[in-house]
Design an enzyme around this catalytic site. Sequence first.
Site, PDB file in Angstrom:
ATOM      1  N   LYS A  17       0.834  -1.198   0.000  1.00 22.50           N
ATOM      2  CA  LYS A  17       0.000   0.000   0.000  1.00 22.50           C
ATOM      3  C   LYS A  17       0.870   1.250   0.000  1.00 22.50           C
ATOM      4  O   LYS A  17       0.701   2.151  -0.839  1.00 22.50           O
ATOM      5  CB  LYS A  17      -0.911   0.016   1.230  1.00 22.50           C
ATOM      6  CG  LYS A  17      -1.682   1.321   1.395  1.00 22.50           C
ATOM      7  CD  LYS A  17      -2.281   1.454   2.786  1.00 22.50           C
ATOM      8  CE  LYS A  17      -2.691   2.886   3.043  1.00 22.50           C
ATOM      9  NZ  LYS A  17      -3.145   3.108   4.431  1.00 22.50           N
TER      10      LYS A  17
ATOM     11  N   ASP B 189      -6.540   0.577   0.593  1.00 21.93           N
ATOM     12  CA  ASP B 189      -6.702   0.830   2.024  1.00 21.93           C
ATOM     13  C   ASP B 189      -8.059   0.273   2.441  1.00 21.93           C
ATOM     14  O   ASP B 189      -8.706  -0.433   1.676  1.00 21.93           O
ATOM     15  CB  ASP B 189      -6.572   2.331   2.341  1.00 21.93           C
ATOM     16  CG  ASP B 189      -7.630   3.167   1.623  1.00 21.93           C
ATOM     17  OD1 ASP B 189      -8.579   2.593   1.044  1.00 21.93           O
ATOM     18  OD2 ASP B 189      -7.514   4.400   1.648  1.00 21.93           O
TER      19      ASP B 189
END
Length: 211
Positions: free
Chosen positions: A121, A139
Amino acid sequence: MKEKDRIGKIIELLNEHYGEKECYLDHEDAWQLLVATILSAQCTDARVNIVTKDLFVKYPDMKSFADADLKELEEDIRSTGFYHNKAKNIILTARKLLEEYDGVVPSDIDQLTSLPGVGRKTANVIRGNIFHIPSVVVDTHVGRISRKLGLTENEDPEKVEYDLEKKLPQDHWILWNLQIISHGRAICIARRPKCAECFLAPYCPGCEVKK
């Protein structure tokens, strides 16, 4: 409606309502965005921006973070949560970048994820926002809403990332994260989604109210 057409309509509506969003984390360069993204784990972007406003004055460059006192840095970032690990990872990452990459944040996904505290991420935030490499950032908002929209059935962020890469046009990969964050904050709120107000309702399999 074919899935490709449905996804196209979803993207069209997201563009119409949210436009070209910019990264929510304040930064001036790749290193600052890397620090801010590490701090953003389990913390709001708004809180991170409050912390980094003073943090980047106190520690103006990578070397100052590499030389930082661990306990002092922990106190500086305490309000972002998980500050023990975050402080340790920021210092270790700064040192590794200085020692192995001449102080330059790399764009390669494997090099980025080799840094302490940097997962896919965080790496994709850097790749997409700094280097403009098409990247899907997953996310909690992106995972949850992408599942509601029927674009993935997976819970694992890396699997969600791969699913979205297959279904979304490449030029919308980084923007998907930014627009879906906006949608998750304004309408598709985790505990109380406003399905009746949602402009994506006609195209969302997970929506309880169809327009």
